[in-house]
Design a protein around this motif. Sequence first.
Motif, short mmCIF file in Angstrom:
data_model
loop_
_atom_site.label_atom_id
_atom_site.label_comp_id
_atom_site.label_asym_id
_atom_site.label_seq_id
_atom_site.Cartn_x
_atom_site.Cartn_y
_atom_site.Cartn_z
N ALA B 69 2.91 80.80 70.91
CA ALA B 69 4.34 81.14 70.93
C ALA B 69 4.70 81.97 69.71
CB ALA B 69 5.17 79.85 70.95
N TYR B 70 4.20 81.60 68.54
CA TYR B 70 4.52 82.37 67.34
C TYR B 70 3.97 83.79 67.45
CZ TYR B 70 5.23 83.97 62.65
OH TYR B 70 5.63 84.72 61.58
N PHE B 71 2.76 83.88 67.97
CA PHE B 71 2.13 85.19 68.13
C PHE B 71 2.96 86.06 69.09
CE2 PHE B 71 -0.79 87.91 70.59
CZ PHE B 71 -1.28 88.70 69.57
N LEU B 72 3.33 85.46 70.22
CA LEU B 72 4.08 86.22 71.22
C LEU B 72 5.45 86.63 70.70
CD1 LEU B 72 3.15 84.32 74.50
CD2 LEU B 72 2.41 86.59 73.81
N VAL B 73 6.11 85.71 69.97
CA VAL B 73 7.44 86.03 69.44
C VAL B 73 7.33 87.14 68.39
CG1 VAL B 73 9.40 85.14 68.10
CG2 VAL B 73 8.47 83.79 69.97
N SER B 74 6.37 87.00 67.47
CA SER B 74 6.29 87.99 66.38
C SER B 74 5.88 89.37 66.90
CB SER B 74 5.34 87.52 65.29
OG SER B 74 4.07 87.28 65.84
N ILE B 75 5.02 89.41 67.90
CA ILE B 75 4.61 90.72 68.44
C ILE B 75 5.61 91.20 69.49
CG2 ILE B 75 2.82 91.94 69.79
CD1 ILE B 75 1.47 91.21 67.31
N GLY B 76 6.06 90.27 70.33
CA GLY B 76 6.89 90.66 71.47
C GLY B 76 8.36 90.85 71.17
N TYR B 77 8.84 90.29 70.08
CA TYR B 77 10.27 90.37 69.76
C TYR B 77 10.79 91.82 69.79
CZ TYR B 77 14.43 90.50 66.79
OH TYR B 77 15.68 90.76 66.29
N GLY B 78 10.13 92.67 69.00
CA GLY B 78 10.56 94.07 68.91
C GLY B 78 10.43 94.78 70.25
N ILE B 79 9.34 94.50 70.95
CA ILE B 79 9.08 95.19 72.22
C ILE B 79 10.14 94.79 73.26
CG2 ILE B 79 7.44 95.44 74.13
CD1 ILE B 79 5.18 95.02 72.06
N VAL B 80 10.35 93.50 73.39
CA VAL B 80 11.28 93.00 74.42
C VAL B 80 12.72 93.43 74.10
CG1 VAL B 80 12.28 90.92 75.46
CG2 VAL B 80 9.82 91.08 75.10
N THR B 81 13.15 93.22 72.87
CA THR B 81 14.56 93.55 72.56
C THR B 81 14.80 95.06 72.61
OG1 THR B 81 13.98 93.44 70.21
CG2 THR B 81 15.06 91.50 71.13
N GLU B 82 13.88 95.83 72.08
CA GLU B 82 14.10 97.28 72.10
C GLU B 82 14.05 97.84 73.53
OE1 GLU B 82 11.52 99.32 69.37
OE2 GLU B 82 12.48 98.41 67.63
N TRP B 83 13.27 97.21 74.37
CA TRP B 83 13.21 97.68 75.75
C TRP B 83 14.46 97.22 76.51
CZ3 TRP B 83 11.90 101.30 78.64
CH2 TRP B 83 11.76 101.17 80.02
N TYR B 84 14.84 95.98 76.32
CA TYR B 84 15.97 95.42 77.06
C TYR B 84 17.30 96.04 76.59
CZ TYR B 84 19.00 91.98 79.26
OH TYR B 84 19.96 91.38 80.03
N TRP B 85 17.44 96.23 75.27
CA TRP B 85 18.69 96.77 74.73
C TRP B 85 18.62 98.27 74.45
CZ3 TRP B 85 19.05 91.97 71.14
CH2 TRP B 85 19.83 90.99 71.76
N GLN B 86 17.73 98.95 75.13
CA GLN B 86 17.63 100.41 74.99
C GLN B 86 17.51 100.85 73.54
OE1 GLN B 86 18.12 103.00 77.59
NE2 GLN B 86 17.64 101.35 79.01
#
Lengths: 331, 255
Positions: B69-86
């Motif tokens: 979970a920590y790995f996914l959050v730290s790597i995925g946070y930027g990817i998911v938010t920047e993709w979702y919020w343009q």
Amino acid sequence: MILDLKKFIAEEKAYWTELETALEDLETKPGHRLKLNELKRFHYAYQRTSADLAKLRTYSSEPNIRRYLESLVARAYGEIHETRQKPHRLTPFHWFFTVFPRTFRQHLRAFLISLAAMLLGCIFGGFALGIDPAAKEVIMPFTHLKGDPSERVAKEEGADDDRLKGAKTYFSSYLMTHNTKVSIFTLALGVTYGIGTLIMLFYNGVILGAVAFDYITAGETLFLFGWLLPHGAIEIPAILFAGQAGLILAGALIGWGRPVSLRMRLRKISADLVTLIFGVAILLIWAGIIEAFFSQYHEPVIPYAAKIGFGMIELIVLTLFLAKSGKERSI
Amino acid sequence: MNSAKTATLKIQTPEGIFFSFQLAGPIPRFMGWTIDAASISVIASIINGLLGFMGIVSRDLASAATVLAYFLVSIGYGIVTEWYWQGQTIGKRLLRLRVMDVQGLRLRFSQVVIRNLLRFVDSLPAFYMVGGLTCLISGRAQRLGDFAANTIVVWNPKISEPDLSQLLEGKYNSLHDYPHLEARLRQHVSPQQAGIALQAVLRRDELEPQSRIELFRDVALHFKRIVSFPSEATDGISDEQYVRNVVDVLFCTKK
């Protein structure tokens, strides 16, 4: 001449609002497609807003409306002049079985360079340990590799209890995340014109070569293959794919005299880099599971023949997958 | 496209229209990253707390889930938010920053992934030193990840429609009695000069009293030099009132 701002806003605001509404729809609903008449209206509103911006810039210096119109025109410009295909629905099976192997084959040269860098590292690691056994202390990254191979084999084979009992899943997840981080780093170092990527590959090769040399010269070849092949058959190629991605990035940065702008070169390879690194992540999940649940158990628990056989099957399947999967059939 | 070493990036559309993006420098970006790092810690702590319950079933499984979970959050946070919020993360939203394609085109998923994965190099050796230095050197304020992904980070200041009701709507304007001089004023005043007068009127309440008097005195003097209205039209009105009258003449054509 100076623009009558109030009159100008009153006359044009409806078009700006229309454009803004259409943009919000397009931006917030990825699957949203405009009908022909909507598309015509959208284009008209864009052109009208663009003309208003030009008019405002010429006849007035009101900054707030200018910025507002600029932001509308900028957003609409992105939608109208975008020539790259919109992403399709997420199709993971198609992506993994077709796009990933095709991308690998498309950049085979980068993979071969990646492989060569690691092999050179292997030769160097073996050679270094051969001429200076004391180098083992420096080269080996883990303490359990610094000791005598035969002693370790005897200890592992004679162990009565399972040292990973109650921690296998944790160990597996640690391996997955650690190896994925290393892979991402190997890719990211491609931005150093590939020098960093090559160093990473070479360094990993040095460790691998030193370990192999150490165990083979100690007469523990069977143990070595039984220990490394089940997970290494996937893990090592995965690192090589990450290196391949890093070298693709480096190739785009260097350009090699291609008459294409740097921006276009980078744009062209961006999807391929993402495909490769996501493929690497999937392979490393598998490798992590195998390493924690299978590779760490040796004879008499699991016969070496079974472990080596399993590793060989993995390697053959991976090779066939990369060579054949998603291949277009010629008519 | 103009990539001059300024804080803005200008783009010209095929229609011949220019628009510009205000580029975000390393300081606001670092502040945004600090907020994002805090957000990642909070999200990871929440997930950690929730996964703690898994420990009742299996401690091994709970530990593994925490690592993943920590790995996914730290790597995925930027990817998911920047993709979702343009192009925005929580930090970027708060500071009005946005990631954009360098040509003003729509941000692609691959661009978001690449710029986030290259953080591994940008964050070296500590506190985004490589990224920060590259950002300072780069003409488009790009870190290495932006460079490889063809992206820029822009600052979008809050844009509101100007409150034109502050002008002289419905009030008596002594300059209107001299339409030929009004016409001359409109002819001789450039849009930039008019813009300065308009901004002075719209933002007058933000000024210190003394600065306000001095500013309007200078602006009024400037416009009086361009067109001289008879003393009947200007006597008894303050410099500020004079400038408001001028702005009214320039921006609100009499019907």
